[in-house]
Design an enzyme around this catalytic site. Sequence first.
Site, PDB file in Angstrom:
ATOM      1  N   LYS A 185       9.890 -11.232   5.195  1.00 49.59           N
ATOM      2  CA  LYS A 185       9.861 -10.313   6.648  1.00 49.59           C
ATOM      3  C   LYS A 185       7.472 -10.157   6.479  1.00 49.59           C
ATOM      4  O   LYS A 185       7.408  -9.066   5.865  1.00 49.59           O
ATOM      5  CB  LYS A 185      10.295  -9.258   6.954  1.00 49.59           C
ATOM      6  CG  LYS A 185       9.776  -8.811   8.289  1.00 49.59           C
ATOM      7  CD  LYS A 185      10.626  -6.995   8.187  1.00 49.59           C
ATOM      8  CE  LYS A 185       8.698  -6.238   7.652  1.00 49.59           C
ATOM      9  NZ  LYS A 185       7.792  -6.579   8.863  1.00 49.59           N
ATOM     10  N   PRO A 186       7.459 -10.413   7.267  1.00 45.46           N
ATOM     11  CA  PRO A 186       5.656 -10.020   6.813  1.00 45.46           C
ATOM     12  C   PRO A 186       5.320  -8.361   7.970  1.00 45.46           C
ATOM     13  O   PRO A 186       6.078  -8.253   8.529  1.00 45.46           O
ATOM     14  CB  PRO A 186       4.232 -11.411   7.615  1.00 45.46           C
ATOM     15  CG  PRO A 186       5.806 -11.894   8.077  1.00 45.46           C
ATOM     16  CD  PRO A 186       7.487 -11.787   8.509  1.00 45.46           C
ATOM     17  N   GLY A 239       4.197  -1.850  -0.600  1.00 48.28           N
ATOM     18  CA  GLY A 239       3.730  -1.009   1.218  1.00 48.28           C
ATOM     19  C   GLY A 239       3.905   0.579   0.843  1.00 48.28           C
ATOM     20  O   GLY A 239       3.548   0.367  -0.984  1.00 48.28           O
ATOM     21  N   GLU A 261       6.242  -2.295  -5.085  1.00 44.27           N
ATOM     22  CA  GLU A 261       4.430  -2.255  -5.235  1.00 44.27           C
ATOM     23  C   GLU A 261       4.354  -1.066  -4.194  1.00 44.27           C
ATOM     24  O   GLU A 261       3.885  -1.364  -2.816  1.00 44.27           O
ATOM     25  CB  GLU A 261       4.012  -3.679  -5.213  1.00 44.27           C
ATOM     26  CG  GLU A 261       4.032  -5.027  -6.186  1.00 44.27           C
ATOM     27  CD  GLU A 261       4.223  -4.775  -7.419  1.00 44.27           C
ATOM     28  OE1 GLU A 261       2.224  -3.266  -7.216  1.00 44.27           O
ATOM     29  OE2 GLU A 261       3.678  -5.150  -8.258  1.00 44.27           O
ATOM     30  N   CYS A 295      -4.651  -0.603  -1.501  1.00 43.61           N
ATOM     31  CA  CYS A 295      -3.554   0.312  -2.441  1.00 43.61           C
ATOM     32  C   CYS A 295      -4.438   0.845  -3.557  1.00 43.61           C
ATOM     33  O   CYS A 295      -3.892   1.381  -4.787  1.00 43.61           O
ATOM     34  CB  CYS A 295      -2.081  -0.104  -3.165  1.00 43.61           C
ATOM     35  SG  CYS A 295      -2.946  -2.105  -4.194  1.00 43.61           S
ATOM     36  N   GLU A 392      -3.268  10.028   0.197  1.00 41.71           N
ATOM     37  CA  GLU A 392      -3.833   8.336  -0.090  1.00 41.71           C
ATOM     38  C   GLU A 392      -5.301   7.951   1.156  1.00 41.71           C
ATOM     39  O   GLU A 392      -4.174   8.110   2.521  1.00 41.71           O
ATOM     40  CB  GLU A 392      -3.045   7.333  -0.040  1.00 41.71           C
ATOM     41  CG  GLU A 392      -3.332   5.948  -0.221  1.00 41.71           C
ATOM     42  CD  GLU A 392      -2.320   5.232  -0.709  1.00 41.71           C
ATOM     43  OE1 GLU A 392      -0.872   4.857  -0.072  1.00 41.71           O
ATOM     44  OE2 GLU A 392      -2.607   3.342  -1.051  1.00 41.71           O
TER      45      GLU A 392
HETATM   46  P1  NAP Z   1       4.311   0.564   5.108  1.00 40.29           P
HETATM   47  O1  NAP Z   1       4.175   1.114   6.629  1.00 40.29           O
HETATM   48  O2  NAP Z   1       5.378   0.881   4.254  1.00 40.29           O
HETATM   49  O3  NAP Z   1       4.986  -1.190   5.454  1.00 40.29           O
HETATM   50  C1  NAP Z   1       4.536  -1.899   4.999  1.00 40.29           C
HETATM   51  C2  NAP Z   1       5.747  -3.131   4.696  1.00 40.29           C
HETATM   52  O4  NAP Z   1       7.267  -2.312   5.812  1.00 40.29           O
HETATM   53  C3  NAP Z   1       5.776  -3.443   6.830  1.00 40.29           C
HETATM   54  O5  NAP Z   1       5.538  -5.271   6.272  1.00 40.29           O
HETATM   55  C4  NAP Z   1       6.494  -3.411   7.773  1.00 40.29           C
HETATM   56  O6  NAP Z   1       6.744  -3.408   8.257  1.00 40.29           O
HETATM   57  C5  NAP Z   1       7.751  -2.486   6.702  1.00 40.29           C
HETATM   58  N1  NAP Z   1       8.739  -1.967   6.640  1.00 40.29           N
HETATM   59  C6  NAP Z   1       8.349  -0.412   7.338  1.00 40.29           C
HETATM   60  N2  NAP Z   1       9.468   0.654   7.230  1.00 40.29           N
HETATM   61  C7  NAP Z   1      10.663  -0.767   7.121  1.00 40.29           C
HETATM   62  C8  NAP Z   1      11.569  -0.331   7.105  1.00 40.29           C
HETATM   63  N3  NAP Z   1      12.485   0.857   7.330  1.00 40.29           N
HETATM   64  N4  NAP Z   1      12.596  -1.288   6.196  1.00 40.29           N
HETATM   65  C9  NAP Z   1      12.229  -2.608   6.190  1.00 40.29           C
HETATM   66  N5  NAP Z   1      10.988  -2.813   5.903  1.00 40.29           N
HETATM   67  C10 NAP Z   1      10.207  -1.455   6.414  1.00 40.29           C
HETATM   68  O7  NAP Z   1       3.201  -0.039   4.671  1.00 40.29           O
HETATM   69  P2  NAP Z   1       1.884  -0.472   5.246  1.00 40.29           P
HETATM   70  O8  NAP Z   1       1.191   0.859   6.208  1.00 40.29           O
HETATM   71  O9  NAP Z   1       2.192  -1.801   5.368  1.00 40.29           O
HETATM   72  O10 NAP Z   1       0.827  -0.764   3.580  1.00 40.29           O
HETATM   73  C11 NAP Z   1      -0.366   0.351   3.484  1.00 40.29           C
HETATM   74  C12 NAP Z   1       0.602   0.201   1.678  1.00 40.29           C
HETATM   75  O11 NAP Z   1       1.311  -0.695   1.810  1.00 40.29           O
HETATM   76  C13 NAP Z   1      -0.183   1.749   1.276  1.00 40.29           C
HETATM   77  O12 NAP Z   1       0.711   2.584   1.180  1.00 40.29           O
HETATM   78  C14 NAP Z   1      -0.644   1.073   0.104  1.00 40.29           C
HETATM   79  O13 NAP Z   1      -1.307   1.729  -1.036  1.00 40.29           O
HETATM   80  C15 NAP Z   1       0.508   0.291  -0.165  1.00 40.29           C
HETATM   81  N6  NAP Z   1      -0.307  -1.274  -0.456  1.00 40.29           N
HETATM   82  C16 NAP Z   1       0.348  -1.316  -2.226  1.00 40.29           C
HETATM   83  C17 NAP Z   1       0.284  -2.755  -2.869  1.00 40.29           C
HETATM   84  C18 NAP Z   1       0.814  -2.995  -3.961  1.00 40.29           C
HETATM   85  O14 NAP Z   1       0.523  -3.653  -4.387  1.00 40.29           O
HETATM   86  N7  NAP Z   1       0.818  -1.109  -5.051  1.00 40.29           N
HETATM   87  C19 NAP Z   1      -0.679  -3.285  -1.983  1.00 40.29           C
HETATM   88  C20 NAP Z   1      -0.966  -3.349  -1.210  1.00 40.29           C
HETATM   89  C21 NAP Z   1      -0.869  -2.561  -0.060  1.00 40.29           C
HETATM   90  P3  NAP Z   1       6.207  -2.897  10.082  1.00 40.29           P
HETATM   91  O15 NAP Z   1       4.897  -3.940   9.891  1.00 40.29           O
HETATM   92  O16 NAP Z   1       6.795  -3.725  10.655  1.00 40.29           O
HETATM   93  O17 NAP Z   1       5.516  -1.851  10.178  1.00 40.29           O
END
Ligand code: NAP
Length: 491
Positions: A185-186, A239, A261, A295, A392
Amino acid sequence: MTSQFDETSVVDAVRKDLYIDGAWRPAEGGRTFDVEDPSTGNVLCSVADASPKDGLAALDAAVAAQQSWAATPARERGEILRRSFEALMDRQDELGLLMTLEMGKPLAEAKGEIAYAAEFFRWFAEEAVRVDGGYAISADGNSRVLVMKQPVGPTLLITPWNFPMAMCTRKIGPAVAAGCTMVFKPAALTPLSALAVTEILAEAGLPPGVLNVVNTSSSGTVMEPLIRDGRARKLSFTGSTEVGRKLLEQCADKVLRTSMELGGNAPFIVFDDADLDQAVEGAMVAKMRNIGEACTAANRLYVQEGVADEFARRLAEKMSALVVGRGVDDGVTVGPLIDDRAVAKAEQVVEDAVAKGAKLVVGGKRGDGSGHFYQPTVLTDVPHDADARTTEIFGPVAPVVPFSSEDEVIKEANDTEFGLVSYLFTNDLNRALRVSERLETGMIGLNRGLVANAGAPFGGVKQSGLGREGGTVGIEEFLETKYVAIDGAKL
Ligand code: NAP
């Protein structure tokens, strides 16, 4: 840098359906959702919007394909990745433009991400054939210990929007190499790069059912039943920590293996013996790569007192020379943030810091027009209780904080629930090693503002995550260890 490709045609060229059991198909009821260009707010296109029923069909396909995929020779699996690596590189310009359109980063950075993403396929093509086991004689000599590695089984992959291609290949690469099938799921904000790489893998010979892609605007309702179903044996998630925590709870039900991650709050530490030019260059990369939406982004810049003013002056000079605009336009070095919520967060962090006594050196304003722009910003003298030091930021805001001693800065750096990456600038080797040992972090950039590397173990400690992606340990996340005890009495 402008692209030789046309914006409309690169978007038109992408398949917009779900990919389940080797076939492109619309979502249940023909439902779709829109994908926007964050630099204009305009709709680029619509893509299929998977329902829970579509999600279950994807899981059924992954489960059905698992046995034959695990039995496919590793060389064959590796060759599919290798061909996909070549295809990504052949189409780097076109896919770079596609990524800029859906995510906003400048074209040069988007093309850089295509190369970085492709590297995971090349790396894991090589790793696929290196999975080994072990054979040992037990300590008492009475038995033999045979150890084998096997794929964990069907997996669930969830990725964020900030690196729309690399976060996909960093999971798909090792899953393919290890022999795991996938429901992927992207992020809803950036599904186009994920759909493009899916088509590339299919063309490279990935068998039906191995990779199943469910774009959806209802991530929770589609993914939770799949996590709780029990047939998928692993969740690999990238995420936010907030969502990661929720998913860990769901995984507990059927005791799924997890790779997490999650978020970061990277300290960037400059000692007064550092090469200041190198430190400023490093800060520009660590802070401004991906418009600050990484991140790994430097979140708090700690600079030793004697050089703090000069560091801030040079950093501000470089930040004000950046060109903000649409990532597809010539000369632009900073694109838009992903949405208005991200702009509001940058605004809030800056307003909070200034209200608590920080000095605004450059930037500090949102952009004009319909895109989600925010100016590159430098703050100095940021007080301890400012939000900029604890949350963050995920935007182009650099808070500079002076410090006096090594002990003080280590305590400050570790004073967070996160532990993904830290940056350290010093020319004293003993100090570099001493501080590296004491920082609570999964990765350290030593005199370097970039740690991303397909051949290195990427990941965090504390609430920044569990497990590692990339490097020689990356494939282990998708492998189980099985041990066979052999009677040695008659040998
Ligand atoms: P996010 O809101 O946590 O979303 C990440 C993914 O999870 C998206 O595909 C999102 O879908 C999905 N998602 C959200 N709620 C969900 C649920 N209840 N059940 C299943 N899937 C769900 O994060 P983001 O805003 O996309 O990304 C930013 C965050 O990612 C930051 O905190 C960053 O630090 C972190 N990140 C970490 C790394 C690492 O390697 N450590 C790398 C990159 C980013 P939707 O798109 O539909 O919301």
